[in-house]
Design an enzyme around this catalytic site. Structure first.
Site, mmCIF file in Angstrom:
data_model
loop_
_atom_site.group_PDB
_atom_site.id
_atom_site.type_symbol
_atom_site.label_atom_id
_atom_site.label_comp_id
_atom_site.label_asym_id
_atom_site.label_seq_id
_atom_site.Cartn_x
_atom_site.Cartn_y
_atom_site.Cartn_z
ATOM 1 N N LYS A 13 4.564 33.652 -19.203
ATOM 2 C CA LYS A 13 4.625 34.926 -18.477
ATOM 3 C C LYS A 13 6.076 35.428 -18.373
ATOM 4 O O LYS A 13 6.359 36.581 -18.674
ATOM 5 C CB LYS A 13 4.045 34.761 -17.053
ATOM 6 C CG LYS A 13 2.622 34.210 -17.017
ATOM 7 C CD LYS A 13 2.100 34.062 -15.608
ATOM 8 C CE LYS A 13 2.810 33.018 -14.762
ATOM 9 N NZ LYS A 13 2.612 31.610 -15.203
ATOM 10 N N ARG A 88 -1.800 35.812 -7.104
ATOM 11 C CA ARG A 88 -2.265 34.468 -7.408
ATOM 12 C C ARG A 88 -3.498 34.091 -6.599
ATOM 13 O O ARG A 88 -4.009 32.994 -6.752
ATOM 14 C CB ARG A 88 -1.161 33.460 -7.059
ATOM 15 C CG ARG A 88 -0.303 33.040 -8.230
ATOM 16 C CD ARG A 88 0.793 32.170 -7.643
ATOM 17 N NE ARG A 88 1.246 31.162 -8.541
ATOM 18 C CZ ARG A 88 2.334 31.283 -9.303
ATOM 19 N NH1 ARG A 88 3.031 32.389 -9.310
ATOM 20 N NH2 ARG A 88 2.701 30.277 -10.069
ATOM 21 N N ARG A 127 11.362 22.821 -20.758
ATOM 22 C CA ARG A 127 11.974 24.108 -20.369
ATOM 23 C C ARG A 127 13.342 23.945 -19.714
ATOM 24 O O ARG A 127 13.579 23.063 -18.909
ATOM 25 C CB ARG A 127 11.055 24.831 -19.394
ATOM 26 C CG ARG A 127 11.722 26.065 -18.794
ATOM 27 C CD ARG A 127 10.777 26.962 -18.085
ATOM 28 N NE ARG A 127 10.041 26.298 -17.029
ATOM 29 C CZ ARG A 127 9.092 26.887 -16.329
ATOM 30 N NH1 ARG A 127 8.743 28.121 -16.601
ATOM 31 N NH2 ARG A 127 8.486 26.244 -15.369
ATOM 32 N N ARG A 161 14.144 23.344 -13.610
ATOM 33 C CA ARG A 161 13.557 23.622 -12.292
ATOM 34 C C ARG A 161 13.107 22.356 -11.577
ATOM 35 O O ARG A 161 12.575 21.442 -12.202
ATOM 36 C CB ARG A 161 12.368 24.578 -12.454
ATOM 37 C CG ARG A 161 12.801 26.017 -12.400
ATOM 38 C CD ARG A 161 11.750 26.987 -12.743
ATOM 39 N NE ARG A 161 10.436 26.755 -12.169
ATOM 40 C CZ ARG A 161 9.402 27.556 -12.377
ATOM 41 N NH1 ARG A 161 9.555 28.624 -13.131
ATOM 42 N NH2 ARG A 161 8.238 27.306 -11.839
ATOM 43 N N ARG A 172 0.387 22.317 -9.493
ATOM 44 C CA ARG A 172 0.449 23.749 -9.839
ATOM 45 C C ARG A 172 -0.770 24.149 -10.664
ATOM 46 O O ARG A 172 -1.344 25.220 -10.476
ATOM 47 C CB ARG A 172 1.742 24.060 -10.601
ATOM 48 C CG ARG A 172 2.950 24.157 -9.689
ATOM 49 C CD ARG A 172 4.245 23.849 -10.401
ATOM 50 N NE ARG A 172 4.642 24.830 -11.387
ATOM 51 C CZ ARG A 172 5.570 24.611 -12.316
ATOM 52 N NH1 ARG A 172 6.193 23.437 -12.379
ATOM 53 N NH2 ARG A 172 5.887 25.552 -13.186
HETATM 54 P P1 AP5 Z 1 7.737 30.509 -19.317
HETATM 55 O O1 AP5 Z 1 7.832 31.877 -19.921
HETATM 56 O O2 AP5 Z 1 8.868 30.047 -18.451
HETATM 57 O O3 AP5 Z 1 6.321 30.295 -18.591
HETATM 58 P P2 AP5 Z 1 5.749 30.913 -17.252
HETATM 59 O O4 AP5 Z 1 4.335 31.280 -17.496
HETATM 60 O O5 AP5 Z 1 6.660 31.979 -16.722
HETATM 61 O O6 AP5 Z 1 5.763 29.613 -16.366
HETATM 62 P P3 AP5 Z 1 6.224 29.321 -14.867
HETATM 63 O O7 AP5 Z 1 6.346 27.819 -14.750
HETATM 64 O O8 AP5 Z 1 7.442 30.113 -14.492
HETATM 65 O O9 AP5 Z 1 5.002 29.791 -14.080
HETATM 66 P P4 AP5 Z 1 4.617 29.385 -12.691
HETATM 67 O O10 AP5 Z 1 3.523 30.347 -12.482
HETATM 68 O O11 AP5 Z 1 4.308 27.960 -12.454
HETATM 69 O O12 AP5 Z 1 5.973 29.575 -11.851
HETATM 70 P P5 AP5 Z 1 6.478 30.683 -10.839
HETATM 71 O O13 AP5 Z 1 7.932 30.766 -10.958
HETATM 72 O O14 AP5 Z 1 5.668 31.913 -10.917
HETATM 73 O O15 AP5 Z 1 7.551 29.477 -20.544
HETATM 74 C C1 AP5 Z 1 7.501 28.068 -20.321
HETATM 75 C C2 AP5 Z 1 8.203 27.336 -21.480
HETATM 76 O O16 AP5 Z 1 7.439 27.526 -22.681
HETATM 77 C C3 AP5 Z 1 9.617 27.859 -21.802
HETATM 78 O O17 AP5 Z 1 10.440 26.788 -22.145
HETATM 79 C C4 AP5 Z 1 9.420 28.809 -23.002
HETATM 80 O O18 AP5 Z 1 10.536 28.857 -23.839
HETATM 81 C C5 AP5 Z 1 8.222 28.168 -23.706
HETATM 82 N N1 AP5 Z 1 7.332 29.147 -24.329
HETATM 83 C C6 AP5 Z 1 6.938 30.353 -23.813
HETATM 84 N N2 AP5 Z 1 6.090 30.983 -24.667
HETATM 85 C C7 AP5 Z 1 5.937 30.143 -25.747
HETATM 86 C C8 AP5 Z 1 5.189 30.224 -26.969
HETATM 87 N N3 AP5 Z 1 4.420 31.289 -27.255
HETATM 88 N N4 AP5 Z 1 5.244 29.182 -27.836
HETATM 89 C C9 AP5 Z 1 6.030 28.094 -27.559
HETATM 90 N N5 AP5 Z 1 6.785 27.962 -26.422
HETATM 91 C C10 AP5 Z 1 6.737 28.982 -25.524
HETATM 92 O O19 AP5 Z 1 6.071 29.996 -9.417
HETATM 93 C C11 AP5 Z 1 6.750 28.845 -8.943
HETATM 94 C C12 AP5 Z 1 6.231 28.501 -7.535
HETATM 95 O O20 AP5 Z 1 6.532 29.584 -6.630
HETATM 96 C C13 AP5 Z 1 4.718 28.306 -7.408
HETATM 97 O O21 AP5 Z 1 4.320 26.993 -7.746
HETATM 98 C C14 AP5 Z 1 4.496 28.642 -5.911
HETATM 99 O O22 AP5 Z 1 4.893 27.575 -5.087
HETATM 100 C C15 AP5 Z 1 5.470 29.794 -5.689
HETATM 101 N N6 AP5 Z 1 4.856 31.119 -5.938
HETATM 102 C C16 AP5 Z 1 5.262 32.023 -6.882
HETATM 103 N N7 AP5 Z 1 4.502 33.127 -6.838
HETATM 104 C C17 AP5 Z 1 3.589 32.928 -5.846
HETATM 105 C C18 AP5 Z 1 2.502 33.702 -5.340
HETATM 106 N N8 AP5 Z 1 2.213 34.916 -5.854
HETATM 107 N N9 AP5 Z 1 1.765 33.187 -4.336
HETATM 108 C C19 AP5 Z 1 2.044 31.985 -3.797
HETATM 109 N N10 AP5 Z 1 3.047 31.184 -4.239
HETATM 110 C C20 AP5 Z 1 3.829 31.651 -5.262
#
Ligand code: AP5
Length: 215
Positions: A13, A88, A127, A161, A172
């Site tokens: 994402k 979410r 990552r 991270r 997660r």
């Molecule tokens: P990346 O693009 O970083 O993936 P992502 O989907 O953004 O993953 P996240 O881990 O950031 O998602 P998340 O939802 O767990 O975390 P968030 O920060 O929202 O890609 C991942 C890796 O793969 C990278 O190394 C990239 O290079 C590689 N890659 C990407 N595309 C690829 C491809 N096509 N092929 C090969 N490799 C590829 O949330 C973190 C925490 O915050 C949550 O756990 C929660 O505690 C809190 N939180 C955030 N939002 C909320 C909410 N709305 N409600 C409640 N709690 C929340």
């Protein structure tokens, strides 16, 4: 145009959102980034959510809806919002509907990035991000430049991270399947859901998303 990128942790994402910011002048609203910023700057809210995030649990709806509400008031000229990691839960989804309505905006597409669990584990384990500009790297698929400097901003401060470990990732994923995946049905029923193969190469995923936006 306003879109949601929906998918489990590591689905890509953030990677795809950053591309759309560069190519289409869209604004990325990542609740994960907002919460990490609050945590790093030691605000009261940041301290409150630090442990929750480290465990991989969801932060309360009230906090994240408040964060998004503030950002939606952005009136500068741009190509639309990308909701990344929000909503979410169903409560967040209905709150977003109301916030958009109140600000005269609409949702155009909800794009699901489909990736299997094995790939997610590999992606999260490899990552790293640039501590200065947030550019995302992967040890295998998008390695950090050999000169040790970020290809986007030239800084040499790469980070991993705190929640990118096996136990937190398991949690997660569980949170995603229990609380977030029901949103697929919600947006399907609203005729907004599009699906993209998130296992394809980053450039191929980009092209699939652009085809949806240009259709
Ligand atoms: P990346 O693009 O970083 O993936 P992502 O989907 O953004 O993953 P996240 O881990 O950031 O998602 P998340 O939802 O767990 O975390 P968030 O920060 O929202 O890609 C991942 C890796 O793969 C990278 O190394 C990239 O290079 C590689 N890659 C990407 N595309 C690829 C491809 N096509 N092929 C090969 N490799 C590829 O949330 C973190 C925490 O915050 C949550 O756990 C929660 O505690 C809190 N939180 C955030 N939002 C909320 C909410 N709305 N409600 C409640 N709690 C929340």
């Amino acid at each position: 145009m306003n879109i949601i990128l929906l998918g489990p942790p590591g689905a890509g994402k953030g990677t795809q959102a950053r591309h759309l910011v560069e190519t289409r002048n869209m604004v990325q609203l990542s609740t994960g980034d907002m919460l990490r910023e609050a945590k790093d700057s030691g605000t009261e809210m940041g301290n409150m959510v630090a442990d929750v995030m480290a465990r991989g649990d969801l932060v309360t709806d009230e906090i994240v809806i408040g964060l998004i509400r503030e950002k939606l008031e952005d009136t500068t000229e741009h190509g639309g919002f990308i909701f990344d990691g929000f909503p979410r839960t169903l409560a967040q989804a209905t709150a977003l509907d109301e916030l958009l309505k109140a600000t005269g905006k609409t949702l155009d597409h909800v794009i699901e990035l489909r990736v299997n669990d094995d790939a997610l584990v590999k992606r999260i384990a490899g990552r790293s991000t640039c501590g200065n500009c947030g550019e995302v790297y992967h040890d295998v698929t998008k390695p950090q430049p050999a000169d040790g400097k970020c290809s986007k901003c030239g800084a040499s401060d790469f980070k991993r991270r705190a929640d990118d470990n096996e136990e937190s990732l398991r949690n997660r994923l569980m949170e995603y399947y229990k609380k977030t995946s029901p949103l697929l049905g919600y947006y399907y029923a609203h005729d907004l859901l599009k699906r993209v193969d998130g296992l394809a190469d980053i450039n191929v995923v980009q092209a699939s998303i652009e085809a949806i936006l240009d259709a």
